[in-house]
Design an enzyme around this catalytic site. Structure first.
Site, PDB file in Angstrom:
ATOM      1  N   ASP A  67       0.832  -1.062   0.018  1.00  0.00           N
ATOM      2  CA  ASP A  67       0.318  -0.041   0.005  1.00  0.00           C
ATOM      3  C   ASP A  67       0.828   1.289   0.058  1.00  0.00           C
ATOM      4  O   ASP A  67       2.015   1.233   0.251  1.00  0.00           O
ATOM      5  CB  ASP A  67      -0.903  -0.041   1.203  1.00  0.00           C
ATOM      6  CG  ASP A  67      -0.239  -0.596   2.608  1.00  0.00           C
ATOM      7  OD1 ASP A  67       0.806  -0.479   2.731  1.00  0.00           O
ATOM      8  OD2 ASP A  67      -1.167  -0.853   3.401  1.00  0.00           O
ATOM      9  N   ASN A 135      -7.866  -2.739  14.279  1.00  0.00           N
ATOM     10  CA  ASN A 135      -9.180  -3.182  13.803  1.00  0.00           C
ATOM     11  C   ASN A 135      -9.060  -4.369  12.941  1.00  0.00           C
ATOM     12  O   ASN A 135     -10.393  -4.875  12.506  1.00  0.00           O
ATOM     13  CB  ASN A 135     -10.051  -1.917  13.049  1.00  0.00           C
ATOM     14  CG  ASN A 135      -9.320  -1.722  11.973  1.00  0.00           C
ATOM     15  OD1 ASN A 135      -8.391  -2.138  11.379  1.00  0.00           O
ATOM     16  ND2 ASN A 135      -9.668  -0.746  11.166  1.00  0.00           N
ATOM     17  N   HIS A 137      -7.472  -4.819  10.339  1.00  0.00           N
ATOM     18  CA  HIS A 137      -7.239  -4.518   8.750  1.00  0.00           C
ATOM     19  C   HIS A 137      -5.953  -5.253   8.290  1.00  0.00           C
ATOM     20  O   HIS A 137      -5.078  -5.361   9.043  1.00  0.00           O
ATOM     21  CB  HIS A 137      -7.176  -3.076   8.393  1.00  0.00           C
ATOM     22  CG  HIS A 137      -6.073  -2.212   8.803  1.00  0.00           C
ATOM     23  ND1 HIS A 137      -6.029  -1.084   9.091  1.00  0.00           N
ATOM     24  CD2 HIS A 137      -4.723  -2.630   9.037  1.00  0.00           C
ATOM     25  CE1 HIS A 137      -4.988  -0.513   9.315  1.00  0.00           C
ATOM     26  NE2 HIS A 137      -4.076  -1.573   9.312  1.00  0.00           N
ATOM     27  N   GLU A 142      -9.795  -2.008   5.160  1.00  0.00           N
ATOM     28  CA  GLU A 142     -10.267  -1.814   6.588  1.00  0.00           C
ATOM     29  C   GLU A 142     -11.315  -2.510   6.797  1.00  0.00           C
ATOM     30  O   GLU A 142     -12.358  -3.070   6.012  1.00  0.00           O
ATOM     31  CB  GLU A 142     -10.846  -0.225   6.585  1.00  0.00           C
ATOM     32  CG  GLU A 142      -9.605   0.722   6.423  1.00  0.00           C
ATOM     33  CD  GLU A 142      -8.769   1.071   7.698  1.00  0.00           C
ATOM     34  OE1 GLU A 142      -8.589   0.000   8.332  1.00  0.00           O
ATOM     35  OE2 GLU A 142      -8.349   1.977   7.868  1.00  0.00           O
TER      36      GLU A 142
HETATM   37  P1  PGA Z   1       1.774  -1.585  12.958  1.00  0.00           P
HETATM   38  O1  PGA Z   1       0.823  -1.395  11.736  1.00  0.00           O
HETATM   39  O2  PGA Z   1       2.815  -2.632  12.499  1.00  0.00           O
HETATM   40  O3  PGA Z   1       2.373  -0.021  12.606  1.00  0.00           O
HETATM   41  O4  PGA Z   1       1.266  -1.710  13.939  1.00  0.00           O
HETATM   42  C1  PGA Z   1       0.268  -2.708  11.262  1.00  0.00           C
HETATM   43  C2  PGA Z   1      -0.694  -2.197  10.400  1.00  0.00           C
HETATM   44  O5  PGA Z   1      -1.778  -1.417  10.433  1.00  0.00           O
HETATM   45  O6  PGA Z   1      -1.067  -3.209   9.483  1.00  0.00           O
END
Ligand code: PGA
Length: 245
Positions: A67, A135, A137, A142
């Site tokens: 992404d 959450n 995702h 999302e």
């Molecule tokens: P993080 O993000 O590794 O910074 O916790 C993970 C994600 O949002 O996929």
């Protein structure tokens, strides 16, 4: 789904770095699906050390990232292109021409189509690395009433914007949209490896490893449908999530 519980996050990072280096040693021109965020940083540190020690050679490795934020150019210090360059690519012997991070600038539909084309080019990823949002995702797919198969532009949720605000000067600087690989290209990888640590991930991980439900309200649960998926978590998170092994 294979669930790997390690003694610490450091051990999780070493475990996943080993999976990646073993793949590269077995298949030097393999294709890696890569992720950004706080979680993969120690994995990339391990890989950099292995590369410096001559234990893994990136010269023929190809990569595609999940992404990118909309509106940030690749030289912006919070863009995911910049993240990948500074956390991995600049420090290993990879050919940057073999790395792809979607553009967050320009025609969104064309960028999304290009991301799907790059994900498919020469075959889907041999290994797709994933973090997980609070959450549930994966990439920027999302949690909500539906998921989208194709790569697309996603409106980021409040939860994601808040979680990612720590990387920006202030919350209002966090882009509110991002281009993300869709669920199809993620799940098309031969092997999918999700790594998580930290109390904020407890409920998302509980839903992933302690019950059988597959739900768009926790996109990571689609890994339950994949033939060769791994969830790598430390004991603290496994216990908090109520995982009984
Ligand atoms: P993080 O993000 O590794 O910074 O916790 C993970 C994600 O949002 O996929």
């Amino acid at each position: 789904m294979n669930i790997i519980v390690t003694e610490s996050y450091e051990a999780s990072a070493a475990y996943v770095a080993n999976m990646i280096s073993e793949l590269i040693n077995r298949k030097p021109d393999c294709k890696l699906g890569l992720a950004t965020g706080g979680t993969p940083v120690p994995i990339y540190k391990n890989l950099i050390e292995m590369n410096r020690a001559g234990k893994v050679d990136f010269s023929r490795v190809r990569t595609v990232n999940l992404d990118e934020y909309c509106g940030l150019t690749g030289d912006h210090d919070q863009s995911y292109r910049y993240f990948m360059d500074t956390n991995l690519f600049n420090h290993v012997n990879i050919d940057k021409a073999n790395t792809f991070v979607a553009s967050g600038i320009g025609d969104p539909a064309a960028n999304a189509a290009q991301l799907d084309a790059k994900a498919a080019e020469g075959g889907y990823a041999d290994l797709q690395l994933l973090g997980i949002g609070n959450n549930g995702h994966i990439a920027f797919n999302e949690a909500g009433d539906k998921l989208i198969a194709e790569s697309h532009i996603e409106q980021l949720t409040e939860s994601t914007i808040k979680a990612n605000a720590r990387f920006f000067e202030k919350e209002s600087d966090v882009p509110t949209t991002a281009i993300t690989m869709g669920m199809r290209s993620i799940l098309a990888a031969s092997c999918v490896v999700l790594v998580a640590t930290g109390a904020a991930k407890t409920e998302a991980i509980r839903q992933l490893i302690c019950d059988g439900a597959v739900t768009t309200h926790n996109p990571s649960t689609f890994l339950k449908l994949h033939q060769n998926s791994y969830v790598v978590i430390d004991r603290t998170l496994a216990e908090a999530a109520g995982y009984k092994g």
